[in-house]
Design a protein around this motif. Structure first.
Motif, PDB file in Angstrom:
ATOM      1  N   GLY A 100      34.049  90.568 -66.310  1.00  0.00           N
ATOM      2  CA  GLY A 100      35.470  90.578 -65.948  1.00  0.00           C
ATOM      3  C   GLY A 100      36.353  90.822 -67.150  1.00  0.00           C
ATOM      4  O   GLY A 100      37.301  91.618 -67.123  1.00  0.00           O
ATOM      5  N   ARG A 101      36.036  90.150 -68.254  1.00  0.00           N
ATOM      6  CA  ARG A 101      36.838  90.303 -69.459  1.00  0.00           C
ATOM      7  C   ARG A 101      36.612  91.672 -70.094  1.00  0.00           C
ATOM      8  O   ARG A 101      37.546  92.282 -70.632  1.00  0.00           O
ATOM      9  CB  ARG A 101      36.457  89.191 -70.445  1.00  0.00           C
ATOM     10  N   LEU A 102      35.384  92.161 -70.024  1.00  0.00           N
ATOM     11  CA  LEU A 102      35.067  93.471 -70.600  1.00  0.00           C
ATOM     12  C   LEU A 102      35.853  94.568 -69.885  1.00  0.00           C
ATOM     13  O   LEU A 102      36.458  95.430 -70.511  1.00  0.00           O
ATOM     14  CB  LEU A 102      33.569  93.757 -70.471  1.00  0.00           C
ATOM     15  N   VAL A 103      35.840  94.503 -68.556  1.00  0.00           N
ATOM     16  CA  VAL A 103      36.506  95.544 -67.782  1.00  0.00           C
ATOM     17  C   VAL A 103      38.018  95.469 -67.983  1.00  0.00           C
ATOM     18  O   VAL A 103      38.714  96.481 -67.993  1.00  0.00           O
ATOM     19  CB  VAL A 103      36.123  95.416 -66.289  1.00  0.00           C
ATOM     20  N   ALA A 104      38.534  94.254 -68.195  1.00  0.00           N
ATOM     21  CA  ALA A 104      39.980  94.075 -68.318  1.00  0.00           C
ATOM     22  C   ALA A 104      40.503  94.442 -69.701  1.00  0.00           C
ATOM     23  O   ALA A 104      41.713  94.430 -69.920  1.00  0.00           O
ATOM     24  CB  ALA A 104      40.342  92.624 -67.981  1.00  0.00           C
ATOM     25  N   GLU A 105      39.619  94.764 -70.645  1.00  0.00           N
ATOM     26  CA  GLU A 105      40.074  94.974 -72.020  1.00  0.00           C
ATOM     27  C   GLU A 105      41.205  95.998 -72.156  1.00  0.00           C
ATOM     28  O   GLU A 105      42.168  95.749 -72.870  1.00  0.00           O
ATOM     29  CB  GLU A 105      38.899  95.368 -72.913  1.00  0.00           C
ATOM     30  N   PRO A 106      41.155  97.150 -71.462  1.00  0.00           N
ATOM     31  CA  PRO A 106      42.235  98.135 -71.634  1.00  0.00           C
ATOM     32  C   PRO A 106      43.616  97.633 -71.189  1.00  0.00           C
ATOM     33  O   PRO A 106      44.620  98.262 -71.523  1.00  0.00           O
ATOM     34  CB  PRO A 106      41.784  99.322 -70.763  1.00  0.00           C
ATOM     35  N   PHE A 107      43.686  96.516 -70.454  1.00  0.00           N
ATOM     36  CA  PHE A 107      45.004  95.969 -70.103  1.00  0.00           C
ATOM     37  C   PHE A 107      45.803  95.626 -71.350  1.00  0.00           C
ATOM     38  O   PHE A 107      47.017  95.435 -71.288  1.00  0.00           O
ATOM     39  CB  PHE A 107      44.849  94.713 -69.232  1.00  0.00           C
ATOM     40  N   THR A 141      48.848  92.719 -69.239  1.00  0.00           N
ATOM     41  CA  THR A 141      48.016  92.307 -68.112  1.00  0.00           C
ATOM     42  C   THR A 141      48.894  92.135 -66.878  1.00  0.00           C
ATOM     43  O   THR A 141      49.828  91.336 -66.878  1.00  0.00           O
ATOM     44  CB  THR A 141      47.309  90.982 -68.443  1.00  0.00           C
ATOM     45  N   PRO A 142      48.607  92.885 -65.823  1.00  0.00           N
ATOM     46  CA  PRO A 142      49.414  92.736 -64.605  1.00  0.00           C
ATOM     47  C   PRO A 142      49.088  91.434 -63.887  1.00  0.00           C
ATOM     48  O   PRO A 142      48.071  90.797 -64.178  1.00  0.00           O
ATOM     49  CB  PRO A 142      48.993  93.941 -63.764  1.00  0.00           C
ATOM     50  N   ARG A 143      49.951  91.049 -62.943  1.00  0.00           N
ATOM     51  CA  ARG A 143      49.749  89.770 -62.260  1.00  0.00           C
ATOM     52  C   ARG A 143      48.477  89.808 -61.411  1.00  0.00           C
ATOM     53  O   ARG A 143      47.807  88.809 -61.244  1.00  0.00           O
ATOM     54  CB  ARG A 143      50.976  89.448 -61.391  1.00  0.00           C
ATOM     55  N   ASP A 144      48.169  90.984 -60.893  1.00  0.00           N
ATOM     56  CA  ASP A 144      46.992  91.060 -60.026  1.00  0.00           C
ATOM     57  C   ASP A 144      45.761  91.557 -60.788  1.00  0.00           C
ATOM     58  O   ASP A 144      44.895  92.224 -60.223  1.00  0.00           O
ATOM     59  CB  ASP A 144      47.286  91.989 -58.842  1.00  0.00           C
ATOM     60  N   ALA A 145      45.664  91.198 -62.086  1.00  0.00           N
ATOM     61  CA  ALA A 145      44.568  91.699 -62.916  1.00  0.00           C
ATOM     62  C   ALA A 145      43.202  91.400 -62.310  1.00  0.00           C
ATOM     63  O   ALA A 145      42.326  92.263 -62.272  1.00  0.00           O
ATOM     64  CB  ALA A 145      44.670  91.107 -64.319  1.00  0.00           C
ATOM     65  N   GLU A 146      43.036  90.160 -61.818  1.00  0.00           N
ATOM     66  CA  GLU A 146      41.749  89.769 -61.221  1.00  0.00           C
ATOM     67  C   GLU A 146      41.362  90.718 -60.085  1.00  0.00           C
ATOM     68  O   GLU A 146      40.235  91.196 -60.025  1.00  0.00           O
ATOM     69  CB  GLU A 146      41.868  88.347 -60.647  1.00  0.00           C
ATOM     70  N   ASP A 147      42.316  90.992 -59.222  1.00  0.00           N
ATOM     71  CA  ASP A 147      42.037  91.865 -58.083  1.00  0.00           C
ATOM     72  C   ASP A 147      41.746  93.276 -58.546  1.00  0.00           C
ATOM     73  O   ASP A 147      40.887  93.957 -57.985  1.00  0.00           O
ATOM     74  CB  ASP A 147      43.235  91.889 -57.118  1.00  0.00           C
ATOM     75  N   ARG A 148      42.496  93.697 -59.578  1.00  0.00           N
ATOM     76  CA  ARG A 148      42.275  95.060 -60.078  1.00  0.00           C
ATOM     77  C   ARG A 148      40.860  95.194 -60.638  1.00  0.00           C
ATOM     78  O   ARG A 148      40.190  96.205 -60.405  1.00  0.00           O
ATOM     79  CB  ARG A 148      43.300  95.390 -61.182  1.00  0.00           C
ATOM     80  N   VAL A 149      40.397  94.158 -61.384  1.00  0.00           N
ATOM     81  CA  VAL A 149      39.039  94.191 -61.930  1.00  0.00           C
ATOM     82  C   VAL A 149      38.031  94.240 -60.792  1.00  0.00           C
ATOM     83  O   VAL A 149      37.106  95.061 -60.779  1.00  0.00           O
ATOM     84  CB  VAL A 149      38.781  92.967 -62.831  1.00  0.00           C
ATOM     85  N   ALA A 194      31.102 100.640 -67.498  1.00  0.00           N
ATOM     86  CA  ALA A 194      31.888 101.382 -68.484  1.00  0.00           C
ATOM     87  C   ALA A 194      32.910 102.272 -67.784  1.00  0.00           C
ATOM     88  O   ALA A 194      34.047 102.423 -68.250  1.00  0.00           O
ATOM     89  CB  ALA A 194      30.969 102.224 -69.366  1.00  0.00           C
ATOM     90  N   ILE A 195      32.517 102.854 -66.662  1.00  0.00           N
ATOM     91  CA  ILE A 195      33.452 103.697 -65.919  1.00  0.00           C
ATOM     92  C   ILE A 195      34.558 102.838 -65.312  1.00  0.00           C
ATOM     93  O   ILE A 195      35.739 103.206 -65.339  1.00  0.00           O
ATOM     94  CB  ILE A 195      32.694 104.497 -64.829  1.00  0.00           C
ATOM     95  N   ALA A 196      34.176 101.644 -64.807  1.00  0.00           N
ATOM     96  CA  ALA A 196      35.192 100.732 -64.272  1.00  0.00           C
ATOM     97  C   ALA A 196      36.201 100.368 -65.360  1.00  0.00           C
ATOM     98  O   ALA A 196      37.410 100.315 -65.127  1.00  0.00           O
ATOM     99  CB  ALA A 196      34.528  99.470 -63.716  1.00  0.00           C
ATOM    100  N   ARG A 197      35.712 100.124 -66.572  1.00  0.00           N
ATOM    101  CA  ARG A 197      36.595  99.783 -67.677  1.00  0.00           C
ATOM    102  C   ARG A 197      37.552 100.937 -67.981  1.00  0.00           C
ATOM    103  O   ARG A 197      38.720 100.735 -68.292  1.00  0.00           O
ATOM    104  CB  ARG A 197      35.764  99.436 -68.918  1.00  0.00           C
ATOM    105  N   ALA A 198      37.026 102.162 -67.901  1.00  0.00           N
ATOM    106  CA  ALA A 198      37.881 103.312 -68.180  1.00  0.00           C
ATOM    107  C   ALA A 198      38.921 103.511 -67.076  1.00  0.00           C
ATOM    108  O   ALA A 198      40.031 103.960 -67.329  1.00  0.00           O
ATOM    109  CB  ALA A 198      37.017 104.566 -68.334  1.00  0.00           C
ATOM    110  N   LEU A 199      38.549 103.164 -65.848  1.00  0.00           N
ATOM    111  CA  LEU A 199      39.437 103.420 -64.708  1.00  0.00           C
ATOM    112  C   LEU A 199      40.541 102.390 -64.557  1.00  0.00           C
ATOM    113  O   LEU A 199      41.556 102.659 -63.933  1.00  0.00           O
ATOM    114  CB  LEU A 199      38.621 103.389 -63.405  1.00  0.00           C
TER     115      LEU A 199
END
Lengths: 270, 532
Positions: free
Chosen positions: B374-381, B386-394, B424-429
């Motif tokens: 979760g934290r890895l994918v959220a890194e580009p935020f 970080t948006p309010r719905d970061a969890e949902d976005r991840v 890695a693609i999820a992180r980029a997206l």
């Protein structure tokens, strides 16, 4: 948890508890002399016997743990507190002039053995436990700086650091967030090694009379004072020696165990 | 009479079954291909034959070599065989040689250990062996160290060591996977040539069907520790009796269904990009020699377009990529993303950075092992806040790449290579960029996983209107996923054009060389598939 970690915890905790208890209570007063009782072998009254002034060795070991642990802990703190940031900074700016200056400065300190620095400091400021701490602590800085830089350099080439850069993170942030947690295992192991070396160094400095001064109890000085009577009353030397050995062993086991325990890869696999 | 006869070989390691009833025969002088994906047990088969299995391994069955059962031989007897009668070369030429020893000494050492030559003869023999593998004395003196050689040259040294004693069997475990296409072709040619000249049998282990095609007489296909199909290479390829062989076959030249929606306006333009590196001084007071890694490169990626960048290692691809991503400055030239200038370091605004993301080659080095997914994918935020719905976005991004929302609580080591590339693609997206740079993003994956990732990339491009810069040395992959392609050599773009045009009729000799060197399964073998 594995056996080495438990054993390390038990041994280290024993030294720590002995030191803590001695702050408020020891079986006998460690400064009171009782020449009539001198060099008694272990008995019901004195479990670990008495030394050449008739002091209770068990009590002195407890009080000595205080000195040893305090000196080693503060010395490691100085080494880590200054060495790790220096190493991280040098690695983040690898190849730059700042990197060069930091690492060559470290080499300079490394060129002097800690004992020589200690003699230097005590020659200028006089012998005391505080000066022993300073001497050992300064010597620890380059150790941690090198370990940190070496570990960090190999990490800086990895793709997840590149990904963090692409995410716009600066060098300081990457160092704190990505580099430090991944070299924590190196630092923990090095920390426990330096901690045990600190205890040995304090013992060494006290042994040559440059560490804690009488009447402060210290394992090293107990050994030094016992050496002339080893054949006469071996227990006077054996017990401080064992205290040092078991504490150092415990700390090393603790370090190794912690490293394995803190790594998510090894933890899940266990 | 076969040289190596493996019969009913079963292997367990600490009770976990690895191989079950593996049987095959290799005749003297034969080339035998062993094909399978990672984890199929193909390397373990080779190690079992060499007697190099890890601790806790238990085998049953037999592996007869020259009338002796290799599985029963004591270690002393095996050491006499290894290097002497059986030679082996490994995948990674960087680590297969001792970096502290001169290449001549390393080859001579093999001879000395087996007492095949006196000390003064050993050097002459080493020289002769190195010449045989294409490292002639005048250009490659025995006094060179491994770091002074390229990857392909190092692999040649490894081969020279393996054949120094004229073994009857040479085991090559993924010998070319770490090499560029043209080097790969040369090494495979060399191996074929040597097996013919020295009358040596070759066991070629690879994950790539195309490498085996046309180079081995017999082939065995492995899956989950079993040989599912084996036989003469050409009939096996033509018939594809086993379902797994068919699937491997289909995946090896899989092309995702694409519906490119390139819009005319440019997204990224690179104009005359030039970047030099200073090399170490040859002597203390000499000036630094300069390496021009990127030499006047210009390119344009349109919105929604997928551009391929092809070239061998050292051609300047990585340097160009770093400049495009705003990680390294250029000496001269300009990079613009939708009109805004890309600069390196802090000077580049975050909003601009947020429009580009990257997926790297190595699925193992791309993630901090200490953080949860979760934290890895959220890194580009970090770039957007970080948006309010970061969890949902991840969670959404993970589901979009075919994983589960609950995966965000796991650590990265719990995932396979293909799953990691999805992460890695999820992180980029996650921050919805316009451009994703795919830096050899599928090169480290097995063929079937690669096909799935290519499908995923094609789908995502369509649904998000993404532009891709697809960097690879693997031409078949580039052909499958790009609209336009550029070929880079020594820092320069030597050819550029629509992908199919370039592949069908290359104009530059270098492009021709690259295409010719790419291993492929002969077209007529593919057509003749059985209808049953």
């Amino acid at each position: 948890m594995r056996l080495p970690l438990i054993l390390g915890l038990v041994l280290s905790a024993a030294a720590l508890i002995a030191a803590a208890v001695s702050l408020v209570w020891t079986p006998y007063d460690v400064t009171a002399l009782a020449i009539a009782e001198k060099l008694k072998p272990p008995s019901a009254a004195h479990w670990l016997g008495t030394d050449h002034f008739g002091r209770d060795i068990g009590s002195m070991l407890m009080a000595g743990a205080q000195t040893s642990i305090a000196v080693a802990l503060v010395a490691v703190g100085i080494g880590m507190g200054l060495g790790v940031p220096l190493g991280l900074f040098a690695a983040a700016r690898r190849g730059s002039l700042a990197d060069e200056v930091i690492m060559r400065g470290n080499d300079l300190i490394f060129a002097f053995p800690s004992l020589v620095i200690a003699i230097l400091i005590t020659a200028v400021f006089g012998p005391s436990a505080l000066n022993a701490i300073l001497a050992i602590g300064i010597f620890n800085i380059p150790v941690f700086a090198r370990v940190t830089r070496g570990g960090a350099l190999s990490l800086w080439t990895l793709d997840f650091i590149r990904a963090a850069e692409v995410a716009g993170k600066g060098r300081a942030r990457i160092s704190a967030e990505h580099i430090l947690p991944n070299i924590a295992n190196l630092l923990i192991v090095q920390g426990t090694i330096q901690f045990s070396l600190g205890i040995l160094a304090e013992a060494g400095l006290s042994y040559v009379g440059l560490g804690a001064q009488p009447p402060t109890a210290s394992w090293g000085r107990m050994l030094a004072e016992a050496q002339t009577m080893v054949t006469l009353a071996p227990h006077v030397a054996i017990f401080p020696g064992l205290a040092i050995v078991f504490t150092v062993l415990g700390l090393n086991l603790l370090g190794d165990g912690l490293r394995d325990h803190l790594d998510p890869r090894l933890r899940r696999a266990a | 009479m076969s040289l190596l006869s493996v019969h009913d070989l079963t292997l367990t390691i600490h009770g976990t079954p690895i191989l079950s009833s593996v049987s095959f025969d290799i005749a003297p002088g034969e080339t035998f291909g062993l094909v399978g994906e990672s984890g199929s047990g193909k390397s373990m088969t080779a190690l079992a034959v060499m007697g190099l299995l890890p601790h806790g391994a238990a085998t049953t069955g037999t592996a007869e070599f020259l009338g002796q059962d290799l599985l029963q031989l004591p270690e002393r007897a095996l050491t006499r065989l290894r290097g002497n009668e059986i030679g082996m070369i490994f995948q990674e030429p960087m680590t297969a040689l001792n970096p502290m020893k001169r290449i001549g000494d390393q080859v001579a050492e093999t001879l000395l250990i087996h007492r095949a030559a006196a000390r003064h003869d050993a050097r002459d023999m080493a020289r002769e062996k190195l010449a045989r593998v294409g490292l002639p004395e005048d250009r490659f003196p025995l006094s060179l160290y491994p770091h002074e050689l390229s990857g392909g040259q190092r692999q040649r040294v490894a081969i020279a060591m393996a054949i120094a004693l004229r073994p009857k069997l040479l085991i090559a475990d993924e010998p070319t996977t770490a090499l560029d296409v043209t080097t790969q072709a040369q090494i495979l040619d060399l191996l074929n040539h040597l097996t013919r000249e020295e009358e040596m049998a070759l066991l070629l282990i690879t994950h790539d069907l195309a490498v085996v095609a046309g180079r081995t007489t017999h082939t065995a296909v492995m899956q989950h520790g079993r040989i599912v199909e084996q036989g003469e290479t050409e009939p096996l390829f033509r018939a594809r009796r086993h379902d797994y062989t068919r699937r491997l076959f289909a995946a090896s030249d899989h092309r995702p269904a694409r519906n490119p929606q390139t819009r005319p306006e440019p997204l990224l333009t690179v104009e005359n990009a030039t970047r030099d590196y200073l090399l170490p001084r040859p002597s203390p007071f000499a000036p630094h020699p300069v390496l021009r890694a990127v030499d006047g490169v210009s390119l344009t990626i349109r919105k929604g377009e997928s551009l391929g960048l092809v070239g061998e290692s050292g051609c300047g691809k990585s340097t160009l990529t770093r400049a495009i991503l705003g990680l390294d400055p250029l000496q001269s030239g300009a990079i613009r993303l939708d009109g805004a200038e890309v600069t390196a370091g802090h000077t580049m605004p975050r909003s601009l950075r947020a429009r580009m993301q990257v997926v790297f080659q190595d699925p193992y080095g791309s993630f901090n092992p200490r953080h949860r997914v979760g934290r890895l994918v959220a890194e580009p935020f970090h770039l957007t806040g970080t948006p309010r719905d970061a969890e949902d976005r991840v969670a959404g991004a993970l589901e979009e790449v075919g994983l589960q929302a609950s995966d965000r609580l796991k650590y990265i080591h719990e995932f396979s290579g293909g799953q990691r590339q999805r992460i890695a693609i999820a992180r980029a997206l996650i921050i919805r960029p316009d451009l994703i740079v795919l830096d050899e993003a599928v090169s480290a994956l097995d063929v079937r996983v690669r096909a799935q990732i290519l499908d995923l990339l094609a789908t995502l491009q369509q649904s998000h209107g993404l532009s891709y810069l697809f960097i690879s040395h693997d031409l078949s992959v580039v052909r499958a996923i790009t609209d336009r392609v550029m070929v880079m050599q020594s820092g320069k773009i030597v050819e550029e054009g629509a992908t199919e045009m370039v592949f069908a009729s290359p104009r530059h000799p270098y492009t021709e060389k690259l295409i010719a060197a790419t291993p492929r399964i002969p077209a007529e073998w593919k057509e003749a598939a059985h209808a049953d």
